[in-house]
Design an enzyme around this catalytic site. Sequence first.
Site, PDB file in Angstrom:
ATOM      1  N   LYS A 150       0.906  -1.148   0.275  1.00  0.00           N
ATOM      2  CA  LYS A 150       0.130  -0.841   0.007  1.00  0.00           C
ATOM      3  C   LYS A 150       1.081   1.516  -0.443  1.00  0.00           C
ATOM      4  O   LYS A 150       1.958   1.692   1.121  1.00  0.00           O
ATOM      5  CB  LYS A 150      -1.075  -0.226   1.655  1.00  0.00           C
ATOM      6  CG  LYS A 150      -1.820  -0.922   1.171  1.00  0.00           C
ATOM      7  CD  LYS A 150      -2.819  -0.788   2.383  1.00  0.00           C
ATOM      8  CE  LYS A 150      -4.196  -1.015   2.340  1.00  0.00           C
ATOM      9  NZ  LYS A 150      -4.872  -1.010   2.887  1.00  0.00           N
ATOM     10  N   ARG A 211     -14.204  -9.690   7.675  1.00  0.00           N
ATOM     11  CA  ARG A 211     -13.107  -9.598   8.772  1.00  0.00           C
ATOM     12  C   ARG A 211     -13.353  -9.733   9.927  1.00  0.00           C
ATOM     13  O   ARG A 211     -12.372  -9.403  10.856  1.00  0.00           O
ATOM     14  CB  ARG A 211     -12.966  -8.338   7.940  1.00  0.00           C
ATOM     15  CG  ARG A 211     -11.336  -7.293   8.325  1.00  0.00           C
ATOM     16  CD  ARG A 211     -11.272  -6.273   7.461  1.00  0.00           C
ATOM     17  NE  ARG A 211     -10.190  -5.749   8.276  1.00  0.00           N
ATOM     18  CZ  ARG A 211      -9.111  -5.222   8.064  1.00  0.00           C
ATOM     19  NH1 ARG A 211      -8.135  -6.571   7.423  1.00  0.00           N
ATOM     20  NH2 ARG A 211      -8.784  -4.453   8.509  1.00  0.00           N
ATOM     21  N   TYR A 243     -13.426  -6.048  20.881  1.00  0.00           N
ATOM     22  CA  TYR A 243     -13.879  -7.300  20.668  1.00  0.00           C
ATOM     23  C   TYR A 243     -13.588  -8.203  22.425  1.00  0.00           C
ATOM     24  O   TYR A 243     -13.027  -9.388  22.150  1.00  0.00           O
ATOM     25  CB  TYR A 243     -13.109  -7.609  19.800  1.00  0.00           C
ATOM     26  CG  TYR A 243     -13.397  -7.581  18.513  1.00  0.00           C
ATOM     27  CD1 TYR A 243     -15.022  -7.348  17.875  1.00  0.00           C
ATOM     28  CD2 TYR A 243     -12.458  -6.313  18.010  1.00  0.00           C
ATOM     29  CE1 TYR A 243     -15.139  -7.055  17.025  1.00  0.00           C
ATOM     30  CE2 TYR A 243     -13.489  -6.069  16.648  1.00  0.00           C
ATOM     31  CZ  TYR A 243     -14.842  -6.132  16.369  1.00  0.00           C
ATOM     32  OH  TYR A 243     -15.290  -5.558  15.145  1.00  0.00           O
TER      33      TYR A 243
END
Length: 244
Positions: A150, A211, A243
């Site tokens: 990237k 994802r 999470y």
Amino acid sequence: MRDRISDFLEEKHGLSANSKQSYKYDLEQCLDIVGERISDTSLKIYQAQLANLKISAQKRKISGCNQFLYFLYHKGEMDSFDRLESAKQAEKKAEKPEILDLDSFWQGSDFPEGRLLALLILEMGLLPSEILALKVADINLDFQVLRIQKASQQRIVTIPTSLLSELEPLMGQTYLFERTGKAYSRQWAFRQLEAFVKEKGFPALSAQALREQFILRQIENKVDLYEIAKKSGLKTVLTLEKYR
């Protein structure tokens, strides 16, 4: 479509120059993703792009885009008034994530490209844009790694053994997903993925949700948050804290 933005803004009386500029920026950003041929699919792609923004920013962009879509419909340039879902509706749909049983993804499918896209996201946490830009030259099956590039940055991601046989038949191409040597578009990927998850009985499962499943599985396996962030290409672990 883009040239109609000015006409739309001319009909909005009483707006300051700054407000008009803000509208213009949001609408141009919307059309960059949606394209000139507005469809339910392209609007879903744009809606997914907004998901990580603050609710206030989502509301502003969704409101502006929906007003513009109604303007086009009212002027007879769209056959139907397709619109974006409100930010409140999207927020209500959000529930505490849980690990889903997706073993059926490893079974055969009438949508093999969608299946492989789903597995790469689910098993490696890759973004659709990263997958579409992935060249075969960046994949080394012998060492079970692939390189994601990237701009000036890159990261090395381990390929699970279970995916090696899925990737091997594609090693003679230029891109992992291509047509006559050219990479497919995001809309193509969205359609393939959408068709596959519907086939498997998970019509609401988006690339973002897949994802998230990758992240949940990593946490279940006691992988450190910093390691998960590294694998996923995240700059910080802040988005992973929820999470825990």
